[in-house]
Design a protein around this motif. Structure first.
Motif, PDB file in Angstrom:
ATOM      1  N   ALA A  17       0.895  -1.153   0.000  1.00 31.63           N
ATOM      2  CA  ALA A  17       0.000   0.000   0.000  1.00 31.63           C
ATOM      3  C   ALA A  17       0.934   1.203   0.000  1.00 31.63           C
ATOM      4  CB  ALA A  17      -0.896   0.022   1.235  1.00 31.63           C
ATOM      5  N   VAL A  18       0.944   1.959  -1.097  1.00 27.34           N
ATOM      6  CA  VAL A  18       1.832   3.115  -1.230  1.00 27.34           C
ATOM      7  C   VAL A  18       0.965   4.373  -1.210  1.00 27.34           C
ATOM      8  CG1 VAL A  18       3.619   4.236  -2.607  1.00 27.34           C
ATOM      9  CG2 VAL A  18       3.413   1.732  -2.626  1.00 27.34           C
ATOM     10  N   VAL A  19       1.242   5.258  -0.273  1.00 29.87           N
ATOM     11  CA  VAL A  19       0.444   6.467  -0.081  1.00 29.87           C
ATOM     12  C   VAL A  19       1.281   7.693  -0.429  1.00 29.87           C
ATOM     13  CG1 VAL A  19      -0.839   7.866   1.600  1.00 29.87           C
ATOM     14  CG2 VAL A  19      -0.863   5.364   1.785  1.00 29.87           C
ATOM     15  N   THR A  20       0.698   8.607  -1.226  1.00 27.80           N
ATOM     16  CA  THR A  20       1.353   9.889  -1.474  1.00 27.80           C
ATOM     17  C   THR A  20       0.763  10.908  -0.517  1.00 27.80           C
ATOM     18  OG1 THR A  20      -0.247  10.688  -3.115  1.00 27.80           O
ATOM     19  CG2 THR A  20       1.622   9.386  -3.937  1.00 27.80           C
ATOM     20  N   LEU A  21       1.579  11.876  -0.133  1.00 31.48           N
ATOM     21  CA  LEU A  21       1.105  12.932   0.751  1.00 31.48           C
ATOM     22  C   LEU A  21       1.896  14.201   0.510  1.00 31.48           C
ATOM     23  CD1 LEU A  21       3.270  13.109   3.473  1.00 31.48           C
ATOM     24  CD2 LEU A  21       2.375  10.801   3.562  1.00 31.48           C
ATOM     25  N   LYS A  22       1.330  15.301   0.963  1.00 31.46           N
ATOM     26  CA  LYS A  22       2.031  16.581   0.948  1.00 31.46           C
ATOM     27  C   LYS A  22       2.251  17.002   2.387  1.00 31.46           C
ATOM     28  CE  LYS A  22       0.300  18.345  -3.412  1.00 31.46           C
ATOM     29  NZ  LYS A  22      -0.516  19.363  -4.064  1.00 31.46           N
ATOM     30  N   ALA A  23       3.467  17.445   2.671  1.00 31.36           N
ATOM     31  CA  ALA A  23       3.798  17.983   3.982  1.00 31.36           C
ATOM     32  C   ALA A  23       4.037  19.481   3.793  1.00 31.36           C
ATOM     33  CB  ALA A  23       5.037  17.311   4.544  1.00 31.36           C
ATOM     34  N   ILE A  46      10.419   8.064  -8.154  1.00 31.75           N
ATOM     35  CA  ILE A  46      10.913   9.340  -8.683  1.00 31.75           C
ATOM     36  C   ILE A  46       9.748  10.295  -8.902  1.00 31.75           C
ATOM     37  CG2 ILE A  46      12.041  10.436 -10.669  1.00 31.75           C
ATOM     38  CD1 ILE A  46      13.708   7.833 -10.913  1.00 31.75           C
ATOM     39  N   GLY A  47       9.926  11.515  -8.415  1.00 37.71           N
ATOM     40  CA  GLY A  47       8.898  12.542  -8.544  1.00 37.71           C
ATOM     41  C   GLY A  47       7.908  12.578  -7.398  1.00 37.71           C
ATOM     42  N   PHE A  48       8.018  11.630  -6.461  1.00 40.64           N
ATOM     43  CA  PHE A  48       7.067  11.576  -5.351  1.00 40.64           C
ATOM     44  C   PHE A  48       7.726  11.701  -3.980  1.00 40.64           C
ATOM     45  CE2 PHE A  48       4.708   9.673  -8.795  1.00 40.64           C
ATOM     46  CZ  PHE A  48       3.442  10.193  -8.615  1.00 40.64           C
ATOM     47  N   SER A  49       9.036  11.799  -3.922  1.00 38.71           N
ATOM     48  CA  SER A  49       9.739  11.923  -2.650  1.00 38.71           C
ATOM     49  C   SER A  49      10.761  13.042  -2.786  1.00 38.71           C
ATOM     50  CB  SER A  49      10.434  10.610  -2.296  1.00 38.71           C
ATOM     51  OG  SER A  49       9.479   9.602  -2.110  1.00 38.71           O
ATOM     52  N   GLU A  50      10.519  14.119  -2.048  1.00 41.25           N
ATOM     53  CA  GLU A  50      11.296  15.331  -2.281  1.00 41.25           C
ATOM     54  C   GLU A  50      12.266  15.753  -1.192  1.00 41.25           C
ATOM     55  OE1 GLU A  50       8.272  17.623  -5.252  1.00 41.25           O
ATOM     56  OE2 GLU A  50       8.250  18.192  -3.162  1.00 41.25           O
ATOM     57  N   GLY A  51      12.238  15.177  -0.023  1.00 47.65           N
ATOM     58  CA  GLY A  51      13.175  15.737   0.927  1.00 47.65           C
ATOM     59  C   GLY A  51      13.251  15.085   2.282  1.00 47.65           C
ATOM     60  N   GLY A  52      12.541  14.034   2.509  1.00 45.97           N
ATOM     61  CA  GLY A  52      12.631  13.358   3.789  1.00 45.97           C
ATOM     62  C   GLY A  52      11.811  14.014   4.872  1.00 45.97           C
ATOM     63  N   PRO A  53      12.126  13.713   6.124  1.00 46.08           N
ATOM     64  CA  PRO A  53      11.278  14.152   7.222  1.00 46.08           C
ATOM     65  C   PRO A  53      11.375  15.632   7.595  1.00 46.08           C
ATOM     66  CG  PRO A  53      13.089  12.826   8.043  1.00 46.08           C
ATOM     67  CD  PRO A  53      13.168  12.793   6.544  1.00 46.08           C
ATOM     68  N   THR A  54      12.388  16.344   7.128  1.00 45.74           N
ATOM     69  CA  THR A  54      12.496  17.768   7.466  1.00 45.74           C
ATOM     70  C   THR A  54      11.900  18.613   6.345  1.00 45.74           C
ATOM     71  OG1 THR A  54      14.481  17.375   8.781  1.00 45.74           O
ATOM     72  CG2 THR A  54      14.076  19.643   8.062  1.00 45.74           C
ATOM     73  N   ALA A 105       6.298  16.881  -1.577  1.00 51.29           N
ATOM     74  CA  ALA A 105       5.599  15.622  -1.823  1.00 51.29           C
ATOM     75  C   ALA A 105       6.418  14.484  -1.228  1.00 51.29           C
ATOM     76  CB  ALA A 105       5.415  15.414  -3.321  1.00 51.29           C
ATOM     77  N   GLU A 106       5.741  13.518  -0.654  1.00 50.33           N
ATOM     78  CA  GLU A 106       6.394  12.357  -0.066  1.00 50.33           C
ATOM     79  C   GLU A 106       5.536  11.123  -0.303  1.00 50.33           C
ATOM     80  OE1 GLU A 106       9.390  12.294   1.094  1.00 50.33           O
ATOM     81  OE2 GLU A 106       9.685  14.437   1.215  1.00 50.33           O
ATOM     82  N   THR A 107       6.137   9.959  -0.124  1.00 48.16           N
ATOM     83  CA  THR A 107       5.395   8.697  -0.135  1.00 48.16           C
ATOM     84  C   THR A 107       5.764   7.906   1.107  1.00 48.16           C
ATOM     85  OG1 THR A 107       7.111   7.532  -1.376  1.00 48.16           O
ATOM     86  CG2 THR A 107       5.298   8.495  -2.651  1.00 48.16           C
ATOM     87  N   VAL A 108       4.861   7.051   1.495  1.00 45.07           N
ATOM     88  CA  VAL A 108       5.129   6.086   2.543  1.00 45.07           C
ATOM     89  C   VAL A 108       4.512   4.773   2.072  1.00 45.07           C
ATOM     90  CG1 VAL A 108       3.088   6.746   3.891  1.00 45.07           C
ATOM     91  CG2 VAL A 108       5.003   5.630   5.028  1.00 45.07           C
ATOM     92  N   ALA A 109       5.250   3.665   2.245  1.00 47.10           N
ATOM     93  CA  ALA A 109       4.802   2.364   1.744  1.00 47.10           C
ATOM     94  C   ALA A 109       4.734   1.356   2.874  1.00 47.10           C
ATOM     95  CB  ALA A 109       5.765   1.873   0.663  1.00 47.10           C
ATOM     96  N   PHE A 110       3.736   0.491   2.779  1.00 47.64           N
ATOM     97  CA  PHE A 110       3.506  -0.532   3.785  1.00 47.64           C
ATOM     98  C   PHE A 110       3.377  -1.882   3.102  1.00 47.64           C
ATOM     99  CE2 PHE A 110       1.740   3.473   5.140  1.00 47.64           C
ATOM    100  CZ  PHE A 110       2.302   3.637   6.388  1.00 47.64           C
TER     101      PHE A 110
END
Length: 135
Positions: free
Chosen positions: A25-31, A72-80, A88-93
């Motif tokens: 389950a891969v989720v995209t999110l904006k922080a 690529i294109g969905f993870s921009e910078g990590g937790p900070t 934009a970030e993703t988290v996968a389970f």
């Protein structure tokens, strides 16, 4: 800090690996950080969890391949998150098929939990692009 999940994709195989439990389950999110100072989320220290419809919780590091998914294109910078910006970030389970339709849970640095329920099918504005980036 504002976190907004957008898309979930359920996929059985990616270019990053194969799930041990049968499905990712891969989720995209904006922080978004509207403040004047950088904010470090708890994303890098287990802040996200996937709660299955049966109540079982899965962390993003559970399963060898889930933690390696960085499309690529969905993870921009990590937790900070830098001030006055969003990323934009993703988290996968790594879940079982029965884990579809779960709830994304984010626990912030103060211990407050935020929850977002997802349908049991892939959905959201970025489904086609995310599926392409995962293959």
């Amino acid at each position: 800090m504002q976190i907004t999940p957008d898309t979930v994709v359920y996929i059985g195989r990616t270019s990053f690996g194969t799930p041990e439990r049968g499905l990712f389950a891969v989720v995209t999110l904006k922080a978004m950080n509207r403040g004047r100072a950088a904010v470090k989320t708890t994303a890098g220290s287990g802040g996200f969890r996937w709660k299955t419809p049966a109540g079982h919780t899965v962390g993003p590091g559970d399963g060898r391949s889930a933690g390696k998914i960085v499309p690529i294109g969905f993870s921009e910078g990590g937790p900070t998150v830098r001030p006055n910006t969003y990323q934009a970030e993703t988290v996968a389970f790594d879940i079982t098929t029965a884990g579809r339709g779960g709830t994304l849970v984010y626990t912030d640095g103060d211990g407050v939990a935020f929850c977002w329920k997802f349908p049991s099918t892939s959905s959201g504005s970025a489904v086609p692009a995310l599926k392409s980036a995962l293959r």
